[in-house]
Design a protein around this motif. Structure first.
Motif, mmCIF file in Angstrom:
data_model
loop_
_atom_site.group_PDB
_atom_site.id
_atom_site.type_symbol
_atom_site.label_atom_id
_atom_site.label_comp_id
_atom_site.label_asym_id
_atom_site.label_seq_id
_atom_site.Cartn_x
_atom_site.Cartn_y
_atom_site.Cartn_z
ATOM 1 N N LYS A 129 53.946 4.690 -14.588
ATOM 2 C CA LYS A 129 55.229 4.553 -13.979
ATOM 3 C C LYS A 129 55.065 3.689 -12.739
ATOM 4 O O LYS A 129 54.362 4.115 -11.925
ATOM 5 C CB LYS A 129 55.680 5.842 -13.639
ATOM 6 N N ASP A 130 55.687 2.668 -12.691
ATOM 7 C CA ASP A 130 55.781 1.560 -11.706
ATOM 8 C C ASP A 130 54.416 1.286 -11.297
ATOM 9 O O ASP A 130 53.805 1.104 -10.263
ATOM 10 C CB ASP A 130 56.329 2.428 -10.324
ATOM 11 N N GLY A 131 53.637 1.149 -12.344
ATOM 12 C CA GLY A 131 52.391 0.579 -12.436
ATOM 13 C C GLY A 131 51.368 1.586 -11.967
ATOM 14 O O GLY A 131 49.972 1.203 -11.765
ATOM 15 N N GLN A 132 51.538 2.735 -12.023
ATOM 16 C CA GLN A 132 50.742 3.664 -11.614
ATOM 17 C C GLN A 132 50.400 4.777 -12.632
ATOM 18 O O GLN A 132 51.558 5.121 -13.407
ATOM 19 C CB GLN A 132 51.090 4.526 -10.234
ATOM 20 N N LEU A 133 49.306 5.374 -12.999
ATOM 21 C CA LEU A 133 49.098 6.466 -13.931
ATOM 22 C C LEU A 133 49.776 7.877 -13.208
ATOM 23 O O LEU A 133 49.536 8.203 -11.975
ATOM 24 C CB LEU A 133 47.748 6.881 -13.988
ATOM 25 N N ILE B 101 48.118 -0.648 -22.508
ATOM 26 C CA ILE B 101 48.180 -0.688 -20.983
ATOM 27 C C ILE B 101 46.731 -1.157 -20.605
ATOM 28 O O ILE B 101 45.812 -0.834 -21.146
ATOM 29 C CB ILE B 101 48.401 0.528 -20.595
ATOM 30 N N LYS B 102 46.821 -2.006 -19.777
ATOM 31 C CA LYS B 102 45.379 -2.672 -19.214
ATOM 32 C C LYS B 102 44.952 -1.885 -18.222
ATOM 33 O O LYS B 102 45.848 -1.683 -17.289
ATOM 34 C CB LYS B 102 45.483 -4.118 -19.073
ATOM 35 N N MET B 103 43.866 -1.418 -18.533
ATOM 36 C CA MET B 103 43.173 -0.277 -17.418
ATOM 37 C C MET B 103 41.867 -0.657 -17.340
ATOM 38 O O MET B 103 41.214 -0.905 -18.383
ATOM 39 C CB MET B 103 43.704 1.152 -18.041
ATOM 40 N N SER B 104 41.151 -0.239 -16.121
ATOM 41 C CA SER B 104 40.119 -0.346 -15.887
ATOM 42 C C SER B 104 39.248 0.799 -16.110
ATOM 43 O O SER B 104 40.001 1.835 -16.237
ATOM 44 C CB SER B 104 39.607 -0.429 -14.593
ATOM 45 N N ARG C 274 42.265 2.573 -13.163
ATOM 46 C CA ARG C 274 43.137 1.806 -12.512
ATOM 47 C C ARG C 274 43.974 0.848 -13.384
ATOM 48 O O ARG C 274 43.202 0.073 -14.125
ATOM 49 C CB ARG C 274 42.454 1.060 -11.349
ATOM 50 N N VAL C 275 45.136 0.663 -13.151
ATOM 51 C CA VAL C 275 46.174 -0.354 -13.942
ATOM 52 C C VAL C 275 45.679 -1.700 -13.418
ATOM 53 O O VAL C 275 45.795 -1.802 -12.170
ATOM 54 C CB VAL C 275 47.666 -0.030 -13.729
ATOM 55 N N VAL C 276 45.456 -2.492 -14.531
ATOM 56 C CA VAL C 276 45.069 -3.925 -14.056
ATOM 57 C C VAL C 276 46.085 -4.871 -14.716
ATOM 58 O O VAL C 276 46.682 -4.422 -15.782
ATOM 59 C CB VAL C 276 43.452 -4.226 -14.393
#
Lengths: 475, 428
Positions: free
Chosen positions: A343-347, A407-410, A414-416
């Motif tokens: 949500k809003d770029g955050q998990l 979803i691109k995630m490290s 962390r959303v990247v």
């Protein structure tokens, strides 16, 4: 061998001889199975005699019989754990009722789908491992590969038996289709994504058997709780065999780590290039393989919210892992479970109805079990005095299924953005160069007691045989 | 044992957490629920485990096979084991002494044969489950002739003509065993005693697929049922019931038993490259069989008989143990009786003769222990077992016991028999 009663060709503890129609149907399926095995089973192994464990019954004395067998002559049998006539359904809406010996009409389609999906994974892994025999790091490992192959074949038999016995013509057609789909085939692939991935080398194979066969353990354990008693009894017995597959993965990666640590200590270096030059697999590559196989495997549990999962549970088709040991109401209505979303770029975590989140519950059980095993791998490094530790990536990393798909995630969670993902992808997942390097190590070592330079010998042999035992006799 | 109990010593069953992969197999297998786990470890309850060993062979890792001699009062608790990262070392004699356990008592605990009392199981000395199959050779004797196999694989069978079909069971007896002779004409079909061939019954099954071949051992010697002709014989019992005694009509056995002279059959094979007879002239052959398991024994006996007639044999012994329910069910009973006693030593066991106690081949073997022991000591002896699966374990156990009573080490003898291709098991 004087006369063979053909019913004995399919060893079984299900009184197959008493059901002539079923026996004939399975005897009809068998040559297609053998053809499939010849076409896409272990390559170049026809004349090998392999030291295999063959089940002749489900009791401890019967199911772990060891001896040299030609793989094509392995007796793929049908075994169900002993039944309990009074077994009750212990979860879902039918809780307290008697377990079903036949398929209730209203659950027929769902049960068939569950069995077909499970059954489809079994021949798939044989197909995925087809070429590995040609690059085995030792005779011991080659034997383990073949053991897994024949048992995956037997697990296919287990599901085919259920389809033939309980699903009439549809079941027979589905059983045929299990031999027609092929892993990675563009036109007719296997049902689940992970089973269409390549298993190009032995590190991938060990990661696969550690993670993906561990998925098998959890799926089978959940099915072993089923209200459909024949499914529960079959999967219980499959679990005993599945254990060896996980063992191959867990000990395989351990042995790779032990060898890498040894080389690092000998060379007094943690430089990946120096480790590679010495013919061992650097820890970075191992971590990237781990990231890949872990993330692909946790996709196998399905979408994080699933109405099917709720239906399967409430109707008693599929329980939770160790359902019988849990102390809640086993109905789960009105309860919630936390799942992840972005949500809003955050998990963020959100509560969803527990019944709809049962895939996530099983995935989390798997994760806990997997992480504990990675901890055991780290002990190998710890003992060798190497400070590096392997970690499992975040649950949302590299997911293709469910709310987190794409979803691109490290690996840390962390959303990247696309740019960072593109830049870091090769640090997080195995690159073409990694695959090429590992592939370059895959020479064939099959002299008894000898091992390839990138892997340590095992602690002990199979069935207490010595490590240099002749596990495979080449015909 | 009493001393050990008084001294309060146990052989405690433990799982090595460094090797265990937490697969749950042991817990699922244990018949007395002695094994449990948490997120960290799998552990064994000392007060519940009875040392039955059921968990040992299913464990894929070997981590389960660990035992520690412990004073009962100091047995490792579940809680303690759950925290382990590695197995504790065995207590030293001094530590045991300090716990009030003498070295002698500790030794007794270790040597104790199945201490049945819970928590007193001295498991080290419990014998592992006997697995007869592990002694069966997969190599032929060194002097065996070379066997051809798979000349006609299942995908391309050849054709043979029936030139004989005799019921060799006593007339009027309801269990029928037939002696069938097949001629291959000019088709190359070389077979050796002990090999088998497959017969493909005609027609298709319920779903329209061709039937599979059924395998039968060849009952004739290498130069043919009729010497110098390209023919083989088979011993086929008409199957009218299954192993559980339920009526069932054997598809292929009935087809074969009903064949007429002049009929043709589809044949695949030959099969088998280890159950082969030795050729060197001083080799001894011990044959142990039931029912149609006699087919390869007949082939070997007949080959030896022909060799002997031609003066090519030098005293290799033949010994036969042959079991059936009744004399009437013994195939080849008549011809067997007419073989000279100095040529073959025949021992017949009947399990269902009215008014007589049941006797099985292994009972006869034990009676002939002295002769078998002499043969077991002789590296020129070869043992062949063919017949019902249920006989195999009893026969190999009898061999083991004969060896032990004769002061031989079975592990050595059994391993040599297997390694040297001198013990062959073919049961169904």
């Amino acid at each position: 061998m004087s006369t063979i009663n053909y019913s004995e060709k399919i060893p079984n503890n299900v009184n197959l001889g008493e059901d002539r129609t079923l026996q004939r149907a399975l005897e009809g399926w068998q040559p297609n199975f053998i053809n499939w095995w010849d076409d896409v089973g272990p390559e170049g192994s026809t004349n090998h005699e392999v030291y295999l464990r063959t089940a002749v019954s489900v009791d401890p004395q019967g199911w772990a019989q060891f001896g040299h067998v030609k793989m094509r002559d392995y007796r793929w049998g049908i075994f169900l754990n002993p039944g309990d006539a009074n077994r009750e359904i212990h979860f879902g809406d039918h809780k307290g009722e008697k377990a079903w010996q036949d398929v209730p009409g209203e659950h027929r389609a769902n049960l068939r789908r569950i069995i077909v999906t499970q059954g489809d994974t079994e021949p798939a892994s044989v197909e995925q491992q087809r070429h590995l025999g040609l690059t085995a790091p030792s005779m011991y490992d080659l034997r383990n590969l073949f053991q897994i192959n024949v048992e995956e074949g037997r697990h296919l038999w287990a599901m085919v038996y259920l389809l033939h016995k309980h699903f009439g013509r549809d079941g027979r057609e589905e059983a045929e289709a299990l031999l027609q789909r092929t892993s990675g085939d563009v036109d007719n692939p296997r049902i689940l994504g992970a089973f269409n991935e390549k298993t190009p080398d032995w590190l991938a194979f060990f990661m696969f058997t550690y993670f993906t066969d561990r998925d098998g353990k959890f799926q089978l354990a959940a099915l072993a709780e089923s209200a459909f008693d024949p499914l529960a009894r079959t999967t219980k017995f499959m679990l005993t065999e599945e254990a060896h597959h996980m063992f191959v993965g867990e000990s395989g990666v351990s042995r790779v780590l032990a060898r890498t640590a040894q080389v690092m200590n000998e060379l007094k270096t943690d430089d990946a290039q120096k480790v590679r030059a010495a013919g061992a697999i650097d820890l970075g590559t191992i971590q990237r393989y781990l990231n890949f196989h872990y993330s692909v495997t946790i996709d196998l549990f399905g979408a994080d919210q699933s109405s099917n999962a709720a239906i399967f549970y409430s109707s008693g088709l599929k329980g939770r892992y160790e359902e019988g040991k849990r102390t809640d109401d086993h109905v789960l209505k009105g309860q919630t479970y936390k799942v992840l979303e972005v949500k809003d770029g955050q998990l963020v975590e959100k509560d969803v109805p527990m019944l709809n989140a049962l895939n996530e519950v099983l995935r989390d059980d798997f994760i806990k079990d997997s992480v504990a095993g990675v901890g055991r791998w780290n002990k190998v490094l710890e003992k060798a005095g190497i400070p590096t530790r392997l970690t499992v990536p975040h649950k949302a990393f590299n997911r293709q299924i469910g709310a987190l798909a794409g979803i691109k995630m490290s690996p840390e969670g962390r959303v990247v953005n696309e740019v960072e993902w593109a830049a870091k992808k090769n640090e997080w997942l195995p690159s073409a160069e990694d695959f090429a390097f590992v592939a370059s190590l895959m020479g064939r070592v099959v002299e008894p007691g000898k091992f390839a330079g990138w892997i340590s010998p095992p602690v002990m042999g199979i069935n207490r045989q010595p490590v240099d035992f002749e596990y495979v006799r080449f015909g | 044992m009493d001393m050990a109990v008084e001294a309060g010593i146990i052989k405690q069953h433990l799982i090595d957490p460094e090797i265990c992969i937490r697969c749950n197999t042991c817990e699922a297998t244990c018949p007395v629920n002695a094994i449990t786990h948490d997120d960290n470890n799998y552990v064994v309850r000392a007060d519940v485990c009875n040392g039955c060993m059921a968990c040992i062979s299913p464990c894929p890792t070997g981590s389960i096979d660990n035992w520690r001699t412990m004073p009962l009062v100091r047995a490792y608790s579940i809680e303690e084991q759950l925290t382990w990262e590695s197995l504790p070392a065995e207590l030293s004699p001094e530590e045991l002494e300090a716990a009030g356990v003498s070295a002698e008592a500790a030794g007794d605990a270790a040597a104790d044969v199945p201490a049945q009392t819970q928590a007193q199981a001295a498991v080290d000395s419990v014998e592992p489950v006997f697995n007869s199959a592990q002694y069966g050779a997969t190599v032929p004797p060194w002097s065996a002739a070379h066997a051809y196999t798979n000349l006609f694989p299942p995908k391309s069978p050849t054709t043979a003509t029936v030139v004989g079909n005799f019921n060799c069971t006593e007339a009027g007896f309801d269990s029928e065993t037939h002696h069938i002779v097949l001629d291959f004409g000019v088709v190359p079909f070389p077979v050796l005693e002990g090999q088998s061939i497959g017969i493909v019954p005609p027609g298709v099954d319920a779903i329209g697929k061709r039937h599979h071949a059924r395998q039968y051992s060849v009952a004739s010697p290498r130069n043919g049922e009729r010497p110098g002709y390209n023919n083989v014989s088979l011993t086929v019992k008409r199957v009218t019931e299954d192993h559980q005694g339920q009526p069932v009509r054997g598809l292929c056995s009935n087809y074969v038993c009903d064949l007429k002279v002049g009929d043709t059959v589809q044949v695949v094979g030959p099969f088998g490259s280890s159950f082969l007879m030795p050729n060197h002239p001083r080799s001894h052959i011990v044959m142990i069989c039931t029912g149609t398991g006699s087919a390869p024994m007949r082939a070997m006996t007949e080959w030896r008989r022909r060799l002997r007639k031609s003066g090519k044999f030098e005293g290799g012994k033949l010994m036969l143990f042959f079991g059936a329910r009744t004399q009437q069910e013994l195939p080849y009973f008549g011809p067997l009786q007419s073989l000279p006693k100095d040529f073959i030593d025949i021992n017949l066991a009947f399990s269902r003769t009215p008014g007589q106690p049941k006797r099985y081949v292994q009972d006869l073997m034990r009676e002939r222990a002295a002769d078998l022991a002499a043969l077991l000591k002789d590296g020129a002896s070869h043992f062949y077992v063919c017949g019902l699966k249920s006989m195999e374990e009893g026969v190999v156990l009898a061999l083991r016991d004969v060896a032990k009573e004769a002061g031989l080490d079975w592990d050595t003898v059994g391993a040599a028999l297997k390694r040297e291709g001198r013990l062959h098991l073919e049961t169904y």
